[in-house]
Design a protein around this motif. Structure first.
Motif, mmCIF file in Angstrom:
data_model
loop_
_atom_site.group_PDB
_atom_site.id
_atom_site.type_symbol
_atom_site.label_atom_id
_atom_site.label_comp_id
_atom_site.label_asym_id
_atom_site.label_seq_id
_atom_site.Cartn_x
_atom_site.Cartn_y
_atom_site.Cartn_z
ATOM 1 N N ALA A 29 0.808 -1.216 0.000
ATOM 2 C CA ALA A 29 0.000 0.000 0.000
ATOM 3 C C ALA A 29 0.843 1.268 0.000
ATOM 4 O O ALA A 29 0.306 2.365 0.167
ATOM 5 C CB ALA A 29 -0.931 -0.004 1.213
ATOM 6 N N ILE A 30 2.154 1.134 -0.150
ATOM 7 C CA ILE A 30 3.017 2.323 -0.172
ATOM 8 C C ILE A 30 2.741 3.108 -1.449
ATOM 9 O O ILE A 30 2.758 2.557 -2.546
ATOM 10 C CB ILE A 30 4.501 1.920 -0.075
ATOM 11 N N ASP A 31 2.485 4.389 -1.275
ATOM 12 C CA ASP A 31 2.164 5.260 -2.412
ATOM 13 C C ASP A 31 3.429 5.510 -3.232
ATOM 14 O O ASP A 31 4.439 6.003 -2.715
ATOM 15 C CB ASP A 31 1.589 6.576 -1.898
ATOM 16 N N LYS A 32 3.384 5.181 -4.504
ATOM 17 C CA LYS A 32 4.555 5.311 -5.381
ATOM 18 C C LYS A 32 4.836 6.752 -5.781
ATOM 19 O O LYS A 32 5.917 7.067 -6.241
ATOM 20 C CB LYS A 32 4.370 4.470 -6.655
ATOM 21 N N SER A 33 3.878 7.657 -5.594
ATOM 22 C CA SER A 33 4.076 9.043 -6.017
ATOM 23 C C SER A 33 4.732 9.905 -4.935
ATOM 24 O O SER A 33 5.025 11.064 -5.182
ATOM 25 C CB SER A 33 2.732 9.659 -6.407
ATOM 26 N N GLU A 34 4.950 9.343 -3.754
ATOM 27 C CA GLU A 34 5.581 10.099 -2.672
ATOM 28 C C GLU A 34 7.083 10.225 -2.918
ATOM 29 O O GLU A 34 7.655 9.461 -3.693
ATOM 30 C CB GLU A 34 5.318 9.414 -1.333
ATOM 31 N N PRO A 35 7.724 11.160 -2.238
ATOM 32 C CA PRO A 35 9.192 11.293 -2.378
ATOM 33 C C PRO A 35 9.919 10.031 -1.914
ATOM 34 O O PRO A 35 9.383 9.240 -1.136
ATOM 35 C CB PRO A 35 9.533 12.470 -1.463
ATOM 36 N N ALA A 36 11.138 9.862 -2.392
ATOM 37 C CA ALA A 36 11.904 8.644 -2.111
ATOM 38 C C ALA A 36 12.157 8.461 -0.613
ATOM 39 O O ALA A 36 12.129 7.332 -0.107
ATOM 40 C CB ALA A 36 13.224 8.673 -2.862
ATOM 41 N N GLU A 37 12.386 9.545 0.103
ATOM 42 C CA GLU A 37 12.650 9.436 1.541
ATOM 43 C C GLU A 37 11.435 8.901 2.291
ATOM 44 O O GLU A 37 11.562 8.061 3.179
ATOM 45 C CB GLU A 37 13.040 10.803 2.095
ATOM 46 N N VAL A 38 10.269 9.349 1.929
ATOM 47 C CA VAL A 38 9.037 8.905 2.578
ATOM 48 C C VAL A 38 8.766 7.436 2.239
ATOM 49 O O VAL A 38 8.381 6.652 3.118
ATOM 50 C CB VAL A 38 7.855 9.801 2.164
ATOM 51 N N LYS A 39 8.982 7.061 0.979
ATOM 52 C CA LYS A 39 8.785 5.662 0.593
ATOM 53 C C LYS A 39 9.752 4.749 1.329
ATOM 54 O O LYS A 39 9.365 3.680 1.793
ATOM 55 C CB LYS A 39 8.960 5.487 -0.920
ATOM 56 N N GLN A 40 11.018 5.175 1.444
ATOM 57 C CA GLN A 40 12.021 4.356 2.115
ATOM 58 C C GLN A 40 11.687 4.202 3.601
ATOM 59 O O GLN A 40 11.791 3.109 4.157
ATOM 60 C CB GLN A 40 13.399 4.983 1.956
ATOM 61 N N ARG A 41 11.263 5.278 4.246
ATOM 62 C CA ARG A 41 10.889 5.214 5.660
ATOM 63 C C ARG A 41 9.694 4.297 5.859
ATOM 64 O O ARG A 41 9.680 3.473 6.776
ATOM 65 C CB ARG A 41 10.587 6.608 6.184
ATOM 66 N N SER A 42 8.698 4.401 5.005
ATOM 67 C CA SER A 42 7.524 3.538 5.104
ATOM 68 C C SER A 42 7.898 2.078 4.886
ATOM 69 O O SER A 42 7.386 1.190 5.572
ATOM 70 C CB SER A 42 6.477 3.946 4.074
ATOM 71 N N PHE A 43 8.788 1.826 3.939
ATOM 72 C CA PHE A 43 9.223 0.455 3.673
ATOM 73 C C PHE A 43 9.928 -0.143 4.891
ATOM 74 O O PHE A 43 9.605 -1.249 5.328
ATOM 75 C CB PHE A 43 10.162 0.443 2.459
ATOM 76 N N PHE A 44 10.891 0.593 5.462
ATOM 77 C CA PHE A 44 11.630 0.068 6.611
ATOM 78 C C PHE A 44 10.746 -0.097 7.839
ATOM 79 O O PHE A 44 10.912 -1.045 8.601
ATOM 80 C CB PHE A 44 12.838 0.945 6.927
ATOM 81 N N GLU A 45 9.801 0.816 8.053
ATOM 82 C CA GLU A 45 8.876 0.669 9.175
ATOM 83 C C GLU A 45 8.015 -0.571 9.015
ATOM 84 O O GLU A 45 7.826 -1.328 9.970
ATOM 85 C CB GLU A 45 7.987 1.901 9.288
ATOM 86 N N SER A 46 7.507 -0.791 7.814
ATOM 87 C CA SER A 46 6.661 -1.956 7.587
ATOM 88 C C SER A 46 7.437 -3.247 7.752
ATOM 89 O O SER A 46 6.951 -4.211 8.371
ATOM 90 C CB SER A 46 6.040 -1.896 6.192
ATOM 91 N N VAL A 47 8.646 -3.301 7.226
ATOM 92 C CA VAL A 47 9.457 -4.509 7.350
ATOM 93 C C VAL A 47 9.826 -4.747 8.807
ATOM 94 O O VAL A 47 9.717 -5.868 9.318
ATOM 95 C CB VAL A 47 10.716 -4.417 6.467
ATOM 96 N N PHE A 48 10.257 -3.697 9.520
ATOM 97 C CA PHE A 48 10.681 -3.857 10.910
ATOM 98 C C PHE A 48 9.527 -4.312 11.792
ATOM 99 O O PHE A 48 9.660 -5.275 12.561
ATOM 100 C CB PHE A 48 11.266 -2.550 11.449
ATOM 101 N N PHE A 49 8.389 -3.625 11.719
ATOM 102 C CA PHE A 49 7.268 -3.988 12.583
ATOM 103 C C PHE A 49 6.674 -5.333 12.193
ATOM 104 O O PHE A 49 6.199 -6.081 13.045
ATOM 105 C CB PHE A 49 6.204 -2.894 12.572
ATOM 106 N N GLY A 50 6.705 -5.665 10.910
ATOM 107 C CA GLY A 50 6.247 -6.980 10.490
ATOM 108 C C GLY A 50 7.127 -8.081 11.037
ATOM 109 O O GLY A 50 6.645 -9.081 11.582
ATOM 110 N N LEU A 51 8.428 -7.905 10.923
ATOM 111 C CA LEU A 51 9.365 -8.908 11.440
ATOM 112 C C LEU A 51 9.273 -9.002 12.957
ATOM 113 O O LEU A 51 9.294 -10.103 13.521
ATOM 114 C CB LEU A 51 10.789 -8.567 10.998
#
Length: 65
Positions: A29-51
């Motif tokens: 569900a990460i929005d592809k139109s957001e800036p790269a920093e926001v996408k990267q932060r969302s990705f790492f948060e999702s991976v960390f909390f999921g793990l």
């Protein structure tokens, strides 16, 4: 009343597993139109909390058995 501790561990197992899996599902569900920093932060948060949720789930599973 004798298995109240196991019931509490099972509740934590279900909650942690559900939150872990839903965090991993949020990767799609990460929005592809957001800036790269926001996408990267969302990705790492999702991976960390999921793990973390999955690890806690397996820890509770081990504690119950």
């Amino acid at each position: 009343m004798e298995n109240i501790f196991d019931a509490i561990l099972f509740a934590v197992l279900i909650a942690a597993g559900g939150l872990g899996l839903s965090s991993w599902l949020m990767l799609f569900a990460i929005d592809k139109s957001e800036p790269a920093e926001v996408k990267q932060r969302s990705f790492f948060e999702s991976v960390f909390f999921g793990l973390a949720g999955i690890v806690i789930m397996f820890l509770m599973w081990y504690a119950i058995s």
